[in-house]
Enzyme design. Structure first.
Site, short mmCIF file in Angstrom:
data_model
loop_
_atom_site.label_atom_id
_atom_site.label_comp_id
_atom_site.label_asym_id
_atom_site.label_seq_id
_atom_site.Cartn_x
_atom_site.Cartn_y
_atom_site.Cartn_z
N SER A 121 0.82 -1.22 0.00
CA SER A 121 0.00 0.00 0.00
C SER A 121 0.84 1.26 0.00
CB SER A 121 -0.90 0.00 1.24
OG SER A 121 -0.12 -0.35 2.37
N THR A 165 -4.36 7.17 8.98
CA THR A 165 -4.42 6.11 7.99
C THR A 165 -5.87 5.66 7.90
OG1 THR A 165 -3.58 3.93 7.33
CG2 THR A 165 -3.89 4.32 9.68
N GLY A 166 -6.24 5.04 6.79
CA GLY A 166 -7.62 4.59 6.65
C GLY A 166 -8.31 5.26 5.49
N ARG A 184 -8.16 9.44 -8.46
CA ARG A 184 -8.56 9.67 -7.06
C ARG A 184 -7.32 10.05 -6.22
NH1 ARG A 184 -7.19 7.37 -1.76
NH2 ARG A 184 -8.99 7.62 -0.42
N VAL A 185 -7.49 11.07 -5.41
CA VAL A 185 -6.46 11.46 -4.46
C VAL A 185 -7.09 11.37 -3.07
CG1 VAL A 185 -5.10 13.41 -3.60
CG2 VAL A 185 -5.19 12.93 -6.06
N GLY A 186 -6.37 10.79 -2.13
CA GLY A 186 -6.90 10.64 -0.78
C GLY A 186 -6.41 11.73 0.16
N ASP A 187 -6.43 11.41 1.44
CA ASP A 187 -6.03 12.37 2.46
C ASP A 187 -4.51 12.51 2.58
OD1 ASP A 187 -5.98 9.66 3.35
OD2 ASP A 187 -5.69 10.37 5.41
N THR A 207 -1.34 2.85 4.73
CA THR A 207 -0.45 4.00 4.55
C THR A 207 0.54 4.10 5.68
OG1 THR A 207 -2.09 5.31 3.36
CG2 THR A 207 -0.47 6.54 4.64
N THR A 252 1.83 6.99 0.52
CA THR A 252 0.92 5.89 0.21
C THR A 252 0.72 5.72 -1.29
OG1 THR A 252 -1.27 5.00 0.78
CG2 THR A 252 -1.18 7.30 0.16
N GLY A 311 -9.45 7.72 3.38
CA GLY A 311 -9.03 9.11 3.34
C GLY A 311 -10.16 10.10 3.18
N1 ASP Z 1 -5.49 7.05 3.73
C1 ASP Z 1 -5.16 6.40 2.51
C2 ASP Z 1 -6.04 6.89 1.41
O1 ASP Z 1 -7.21 7.15 1.64
C3 ASP Z 1 -5.33 4.92 2.56
C4 ASP Z 1 -4.48 4.26 3.59
O2 ASP Z 1 -4.43 4.65 4.74
O3 ASP Z 1 -3.85 3.28 3.21
O4 ASP Z 1 -5.57 6.95 0.30
#
Ligand code: ASP
Length: 322
Positions: free
Chosen positions: A78, A233-234, A210-213, A182, A200, A236
């Site tokens: 990941s 993490t998690g 897509r872009v996360g947090d 992440t 990540t 996003g």
């Molecule tokens: N927070 C990350 C995302 O949403 C995912 C992860 O924690 O692995 O991209």
């Protein structure tokens, strides 16, 4: 009482159990330097960071070089090399870094560079900007001497091809879905300065683009040298909507412990999201006094803490089992 599993790595590896009340890194123990990071791959990354901190190095160097261990590890599916691709087969990377002065750098939707965290640091130090994305980030990375390489391993290609047979997508499933791991890292150095990093490949099989947090300052990472630092993490999307890491640092400023602040960050998500049972988010925080705290929606979120004597993997407390 919730129990935490404790793993020691090194020659004398052993397993012990700590109650939450006797947590070795509870509020105000004043240990420094100290480095903490998310998930079990945080152990090896912490070790690298510790080598820098031990020699009197900057927390900023520690968090940048520490997470590069996970970025380079093809077994970490990941982050960076070997990270799971999006649904079109592209490994797209999000990463950010923040130092003790409040400087920040970030890249998003970056492809084919093994160390996005190093590119994020260059954004922070070599440009007037905080965030550069996509093709612009690629051009910038090349101009800084970074080399392009294919990050899709044989293993991750096979997994993706297998996934394509059903193409069923869910950001997270409660049944121990390893979809999000992440690495986020926070450190305080011998001088008492804080820094943080996050890197990540994002949610596996996400939509292309897509872009996360993880590259968003204030969401996946925030550092305020007067108070502390927090990271996430998690899923996003939930972290972004609640600006989680900034929130946690502000709650610590108002007097909450690192763990109380992480718990409140989780509660903000749970209160707003009727589908919280199908969402996992984990927060990790470090007060400038060495206070370490973590909290997640579901069980399963682990974090690694290195204080020079031990490099421990701990289970975070969680809302579901409260
Ligand atoms: N927070 C990350 C995302 O949403 C995912 C992860 O924690 O692995 O991209």
């Amino acid at each position: 009482m919730t129990t935490r599993r404790q793993f020691l790595i090194g020659a004398a590896a052993s397993v012990a159990t700590l109650s939450s009340g006797s947590h070795a890194f509870s509020q105000g123990n004043g240990r420094r330097p100290l480095v903490i990071s998310t998930w079990s791959h945080g152990l090896a990354s912490n070790q690298k960071a510790w080598d820098i901190l031990e020699q009197g190095g900057r927390a900023l160097d520690a968090v940048e070089q520490g997470v590069q261990v996970a970025e380079a590890d093809p077994e970490v599916s990941s982050v960076g090399y070997g990270g799971r691709p999006d649904r079109e087969g592209h490994v797209t990377l999000d990463s950010c870094i923040m130092d003790e002065k409040g400087n920040a750098g970030s890249v998003a939707f970056l492809q084919n560079f093994k160390h996005p965290i190093a590119v994020a640091r260059k954004v922070m130090e070599e440009t007037p900007h905080v965030m550069i994305v996509g093709q612009g980030a690629r051009q910038f990375a090349l101009s800084q001497g970074f080399r392009e390489e294919d990050l899709l391993t044989e293993e991750s290609r096979k997994e993706w091809q297998h996934w394509l047979k059903t193409a069923e997508y869910s950001p997270w499933k409660p049944a121990n879905d390893p979809n999000h791991d992440t690495i986020s890292m926070l450190a305080v150095d011998q001088a008492g300065d804080l820094s943080g990093s996050c890197t990540t490949s994002g949610l596996a099989y996400k939509m292309h683009g897509r872009v996360g947090d993880s590259p968003i300052i204030g969401a996946a990472l925030f550092v305020d040298n007067d108070v502390g630092a927090a990271c996430a993490t998690g899923v996003g999307e939930e972290v972004m909507k609640t600006v989680g890491s900034f929130l946690i640092v502000e709650l610590m400023r108002q007097g909450m412990s690192a763990k109380e602040a992480c718990r409140e960050g989780v509660l903000r998500i749970v209160k707003k999201n009727p589908d919280w049972k199908n969402t996992q988010v984990g927060y990790l925080a470090l007060g400038r006094n060495g206070d370490v705290g973590a909290y997640a929606i579901h069980p399963g979120f682990q974090y690694a803490v290195h204080d020079g004597q031990q490099n421990l993997l701990l289970d975070a407390d969680n809302y579901l089992e409260e």
